[in-house]
Design a protein around this motif. Structure first.
Motif, short mmCIF file in Angstrom:
data_model
loop_
_atom_site.label_atom_id
_atom_site.label_comp_id
_atom_site.label_asym_id
_atom_site.label_seq_id
_atom_site.Cartn_x
_atom_site.Cartn_y
_atom_site.Cartn_z
N GLY A 158 -19.82 -11.81 50.29
CA GLY A 158 -19.38 -13.13 49.07
C GLY A 158 -18.41 -13.40 47.72
O GLY A 158 -18.48 -13.05 47.18
N GLY A 159 -17.02 -12.43 48.51
CA GLY A 159 -16.31 -12.53 47.76
C GLY A 159 -16.06 -11.61 46.70
O GLY A 159 -14.91 -11.85 45.93
N LYS A 160 -16.98 -10.03 46.44
CA LYS A 160 -16.48 -9.62 45.91
C LYS A 160 -15.18 -8.81 45.40
O LYS A 160 -14.57 -8.82 46.82
CB LYS A 160 -17.31 -8.17 45.80
CG LYS A 160 -19.26 -7.84 45.61
CD LYS A 160 -19.88 -7.50 46.28
CE LYS A 160 -20.81 -7.49 45.48
NZ LYS A 160 -21.55 -8.28 46.74
N ALA A 161 -14.55 -8.84 44.27
CA ALA A 161 -12.94 -8.42 43.91
C ALA A 161 -13.40 -6.74 44.12
O ALA A 161 -14.39 -6.64 44.28
CB ALA A 161 -12.59 -9.14 42.12
N TYR A 162 -11.80 -6.42 44.15
CA TYR A 162 -11.83 -4.78 44.55
C TYR A 162 -11.66 -3.94 42.75
O TYR A 162 -10.19 -4.77 42.31
CB TYR A 162 -10.36 -4.67 45.57
CG TYR A 162 -10.36 -3.51 44.69
CD1 TYR A 162 -11.05 -2.08 45.64
CD2 TYR A 162 -8.65 -3.18 44.53
CE1 TYR A 162 -10.50 -0.62 45.28
CE2 TYR A 162 -8.86 -1.90 44.33
CZ TYR A 162 -9.00 -0.32 45.34
OH TYR A 162 -8.65 0.69 45.33
N VAL A 163 -11.71 -3.10 42.61
CA VAL A 163 -12.30 -2.53 41.56
C VAL A 163 -12.30 -0.94 41.48
O VAL A 163 -13.00 -0.87 42.50
CB VAL A 163 -13.09 -3.03 40.52
CG1 VAL A 163 -13.63 -2.28 39.45
CG2 VAL A 163 -13.94 -4.66 40.13
N PRO A 164 -10.92 -0.67 41.73
CA PRO A 164 -10.38 0.70 42.02
C PRO A 164 -11.51 1.11 40.62
O PRO A 164 -11.39 1.43 40.04
CB PRO A 164 -8.91 0.83 41.63
CG PRO A 164 -8.74 -0.18 40.49
CD PRO A 164 -9.99 -1.54 40.50
N VAL A 165 -11.78 2.81 41.71
CA VAL A 165 -12.46 3.38 41.06
C VAL A 165 -11.26 4.93 40.64
O VAL A 165 -10.70 5.42 41.83
CB VAL A 165 -13.69 3.63 42.00
CG1 VAL A 165 -14.43 5.38 40.55
CG2 VAL A 165 -14.92 3.01 41.40
N SER A 166 -11.02 5.89 39.79
CA SER A 166 -10.22 6.88 40.19
C SER A 166 -11.52 8.04 39.63
O SER A 166 -12.13 8.72 39.07
CB SER A 166 -9.00 6.54 39.16
OG SER A 166 -9.80 6.25 38.21
N VAL A 167 -10.66 9.22 39.66
CA VAL A 167 -11.10 10.73 39.65
C VAL A 167 -10.96 10.54 37.39
O VAL A 167 -10.23 10.49 37.45
CB VAL A 167 -10.08 11.77 39.69
CG1 VAL A 167 -9.24 11.61 39.28
CG2 VAL A 167 -11.20 13.36 39.68
N ALA A 168 -12.66 11.57 37.31
CA ALA A 168 -11.92 11.32 36.06
C ALA A 168 -11.57 12.87 35.27
O ALA A 168 -11.47 13.56 36.31
CB ALA A 168 -13.54 11.32 35.11
#
Length: 427
Positions: free
Chosen positions: A247-257
């Protein structure tokens, strides 16, 4: 008067030390070599010899050049300089590759830097190999790590790893998506970036060994409290990656807390220089088979649950054993270089669009550098390297041209071999 060096018969006089030698010694090769009496052969390079030699050498180099050019002609390569590409609020950008030729695995992914002088003398020396391989007994004072100068400690804690080489680690990250000619949605491309794939085998035999961040020393201090283990925030034992781009979702990065830890002043550190609290990667069970990490998503507060559109990925090699750090620590000899980032084991069909998301963490504009992403297939000679075949072809053409010219010269303007009539002193 001085005695004549010649005997009455006209032969050279034999030196006194030579007369003392036995007949067998005077017949030895070493004796003739030291007395410069070895037999020599000096060929006369007549046109009958030189012309065929140049023609044969030219044909050989030309054939070798054509074979080398053919060997690399099967490789396919695409590159994109993303230094000036537009970024969103999360410092994420994207660009596309239009695949016009079929790319068969293995497909190699490189990052390319221009204008980064990794071979600078002070830069090359600024690391301590013993810190990278010690494993069980980490060094906790600056006095033990003088080789890392000028970047050994930060906030009173010894950096792990320390030195300019490790601290300047290239840390841009990439996500690759593909959309086939008949596809409507984007699918994530699996990229193998394990150390066994991208690093040299010689660098995997004990040269890089992790220190247990949760191990306790004799004074009851954990390693992650005493050391500045910044590398764990870059390469934790568990990562969270986005897998749903429908659905055209954009990339949102996730990093370690991260979480804050405090501890006593390390040995040898001044209390005024020591930061009593420091952020560390929010992970536990590093050395177990089931480590646990908490995550945070860019632009959000609190912990992020890595499920649904995301998945957790267990890293066998984390921290300083990460393949990306190992590749970076092998110094490049020139200011413009490529380093291996990963490998794709699936085929990319012609007509496929390859979308690359990147997180811009490594600034290059301050030193007027450039950075690019390169994807390429391999050939019999490795990557796409046209210069070798081109150089052989040029050398072959030069030899053939010179041989042909000498043949024309001998046919049109012949002269006897050894004729000295054209010398100036004999005119």
């Amino acid at each position: 008067m001085l005695a004549s060096p010649h005997t009455s018969s006209g032969d050279f006089a034999v030196p006194g030390h030579a007369r003392a030698l036995s007949g067998e010694q005077q017949r030895s090769i070493w004796y003739h070599f030291s007395q410069q009496r070895l037999k020599a052969w000096q060929p006369i390079l007549t046109p009958a010899w030189t012309i065929p030699f140049y023609v044969a050498a030219g044909a050989f180099f030309l054939i070798m050049g054509l074979l080398l050019a053919y060997a690399v002609s099967g490789s396919v390569e695409y590159s994109h300089d993303y230094t000036d590409d537009e970024l969103d609020s999360n410092r994420v950008g994207r660009f596309d590759f239009e695949i016009t030729e079929d790319m068969s695995p293995p497909i190699w992914i490189y990052y390319q830097l221009e204008g980064f002088y990794q071979n600078h003398r002070r830069y090359v020396k600024s690391y301590d190999p013993s810190q990278l391989s010690e494993g069980d007994a980490p060094k906790t004072t600056e006095a033990e790590l003088q080789r890392c100068d000028p970047l050994t400690a930060l906030g009173g804690r010894v950096m792990y790893p320390c030195g300019l080489v490790a601290s300047s680690l290239f840390n841009d990250s990439y996500v690759f998506l593909r959309q086939g000619p008949q596809d409507s949605d984007w699918a994530r491309v699996d990229v193998n970036d394990e150390a066994e794939t991208i690093a040299w085998p010689a660098d995997l035999n004990g040269k890089y060994r992790n220190v247990d961040p949760e191990a306790v020393d004799s004074q009851g201090r954990k390693n992650q409290e005493v050391l500045n283990m910044w590398i764990l925030q870059r390469y934790p034992p568990v990562e969270c990656e986005q897998i749903d781009f429908s659905g055209g979702k954009a990339y949102v990065p996730v990093s370690v807390a991260t979480r804050t830890v405090s501890g006593p002043t390390p040995d040898g550190a001044a209390a005024t220089d020591f930061a009593s609290e420091a952020p560390v990667a929010d992970c536990s069970g590093y050395m177990t088979s089931t480590p646990v990490c908490n995550f945070t998503r860019v632009g959000e507060h609190g912990h992020f649950h890595c499920d649904g559109e995301y998945r957790k990925v267990r890293r066998r090699r984390w921290g300083i054993e990460s393949g990306h750090l190992i590749v970076w620590m092998r110094i490049a000899g020139l200011p413009n270089f490529r380093k291996l980032w990963g490998k794709v084991d699936s085929r990319l069909q012609a007509g496929t669009t390859l979308r690359v998301y990147f997180v811009d963490n490594f600034p290059v504009k301050p030193f007027y550098g450039r950075k690019s992403v390169v994807i390429a297939t391999s050939s019999l000679l490795g990557g796409q390297f046209d210069f070798l075949g081109f150089g052989y072809c040029v050398l072959g053409v030069c030899c053939l041209t010179f041989g042909l010219w000498k043949w024309v010269q001998c046919k049109c303007w012949p002269r006897p071999l050894g004729d000295i009539s054209i010398l100036t002193s004999y005119r």
